[in-house]
Design an enzyme around this catalytic site. Structure first.
Site: not given
Ligand code: NAD
Ligand code: UD1
Length: 337
Positions: A10, A35, A80-82, A123, A148, A152, A199, A291, A293
């Site tokens: 993403y 992806s 890259a990551g989970l 994060s 998770y 980080k 969300l 749980e 949040d």
């Molecule tokens: P995403 O899952 O869409 O992208 C992660 C990508 O990494 C995927 O394409 C996946 O296939 C790849 N991947 C996973 N394990 C791998 C491995 N072992 N080797 C190579 N590739 C691998 O997630 P995203 O939302 O794009 O997040 C990207 C980064 O940002 C992640 O590290 C995530 O923890 C961090 N992050 C995301 C958010 C969020 O809300 N999306 C918030 C804070 C931090």
């Molecule tokens: C969480 C993680 C963050 C991670 C992010 C993306 C925590 C504290 N934070 O953020 O580390 O990077 O996800 O993976 O764990 N909500 C609803 N209904 C829904 C879904 C969400 O009410 O169906 C609410 C949640 O309670 C929250 C808000 O929407 O208050 C945002 O939720 P979400 O999008 O999951 O992000 P975070 O929990 O903030």
């Protein structure tokens, strides 16, 4: 050339477009575990430039060595990551393996190749469960609510120790708040597998009729309307943040930046904003708190603005409209497959 791990994901796919459009050469390494390969074509279509793609695992040290041998890599962006918080509680070993060990493999390969410039996807969760918003980069990392988040924080510490051992390293730790939205072209966006946890994809799937209703987790928090508050930012602004953060890597050190808008918005306000922008109803119901949040957090965004000149330019309406366009694109793609 810039090596981008997780570049078909993403956030990574939006970073790839941003880098290509700014004239950079980009190599992507992704194992496609969360992806799809078609994202490569879509990145190239938007940017009208080619990208090099390696289908592989960031823990594959020999693959990494060959990538560094075959290309002149100046900097690495490590996405890259989970990332599923709930999944990390059920399977912590997978999170420490991919997120922590994967980062160790990457940094070792970089060190061997003499490449010492790295941006890391961190994060806001590293500030921990007791931090008071707004979160400022000078605050210490806190106790995380999930494996998770701990993974980080561990990688942040590992990178700090690496710099302490070798001051030639330049590390940018980018702490994302809540990225949402999609590219305005409608070609790339978030691809949640199964029912979304987050969300914004949940709201758009309810609006599209894929899911029946949204559950709002908790209406009794100590916030203005009782629902949780977060700092949502457009994924294109986040991608721009990476492009500009590359410039701080010219200076060795550990550079920490929050990437958020600097203001919070509640879950209820997000639902109302979606309905107002798109004109499609989102049936919802209040449910018990989820749980783990936190009630409310948002970024102090002034350091990124001061040092990088970075300020999110997209509006809340852009986030809603672009999410909805992407939802419709994904619906069509699913129907035709
Ligand atoms: P995403 O899952 O869409 O992208 C992660 C990508 O990494 C995927 O394409 C996946 O296939 C790849 N991947 C996973 N394990 C791998 C491995 N072992 N080797 C190579 N590739 C691998 O997630 P995203 O939302 O794009 O997040 C990207 C980064 O940002 C992640 O590290 C995530 O923890 C961090 N992050 C995301 C958010 C969020 O809300 N999306 C918030 C804070 C931090
Ligand atoms: C969480 C993680 C963050 C991670 C992010 C993306 C925590 C504290 N934070 O953020 O580390 O990077 O996800 O993976 O764990 N909500 C609803 N209904 C829904 C879904 C969400 O009410 O169906 C609410 C949640 O309670 C929250 C808000 O929407 O208050 C945002 O939720 P979400 O999008 O999951 O992000 P975070 O929990 O903030």
């Amino acid at each position: 050339m810039i090596l981008l791990t997780g570049g078909t994901g993403y956030i990574g796919s939006h970073i790839a477009v941003e880098l290509l459009q700014a004239g950079n050469e980009v190599a992507i390494l992704d194992d496609l575990s969360n992806s799809d390969k078609s994202v490569i074509e879509r990145i190239q279509h938007i940017a009208q430039r080619n990208v090099i793609f390696y289908h592989g695992d960031v823990r594959d040290s020999s693959l990494l060595a060959s990538i560094f041998q075959d290309h002149h890599i100046e900097s690495v962006i490590h996405c890259a990551g989970l990332k599923a918080v709930g999944h990390s509680v059920k399977d912590p070993l997978a999170y420490y393996d991919v997120n922590v060990y994967g980062s160790i493999c990457l940094c070792s390969a970089m060190q061997k190749a003499g490449v010492k410039r790295l941006l890391f996807s961190s994060s806001a969760t590293v500030y921990g469960i007791e931090a008071e918003p707004p979160y400022v980069e000078t605050m210490a990392r806190g106790v995380s609510s999930s494996p998770y988040g701990t993974s980080k924080g561990m990688v942040e510490k590992l990178l700090e120790d690496l710099f302490a051992s070798d001051p030639q390293w330049s590390v940018g730790i980018l702490r994302y708040f809540n990225p949402i939205g999609a590219h305005p072209s409608g070609y790339i966006g978030e691809l949640p597998q199964g029912t979304p946890n987050n969300l914004m994809p949940y709201i758009s799937q309810v609006a599209a009729g894929v899911l029946p209703e949204l559950l709002i987790y908790g209406d009794d928090y100590a916030t203005d309307d009782g629902t949780c508050v977060r700092d949502y930012l457009h994924v294109v602004d986040l991608a721009i943040g990476h492009r500009v953060a590359l410039t701080v890597l010219e200076e060795p050190g550990v550079h920490r930046y929050n990437l958020g808008t600097g203001s919070g918005i509640s879950v209820k306000q997000m639902v109302d904003a979606f309905v107002a922008s798109i004109g499609v109803e989102v049936p919802y119901r209040y449910a018990p708190r989820r749980e783990g949040d936190l009630a409310a957090f948002w970024a102090s965004a002034s350091k990124a603005e001061r040092d990088l000149g970075w300020q999110p330019g997209k509006t809340l309406e852009d986030m809603m409209v672009d999410t909805w366009r992407w939802q419709q694109f994904s619906n069509k793609a699913q129907q035709s497959s």
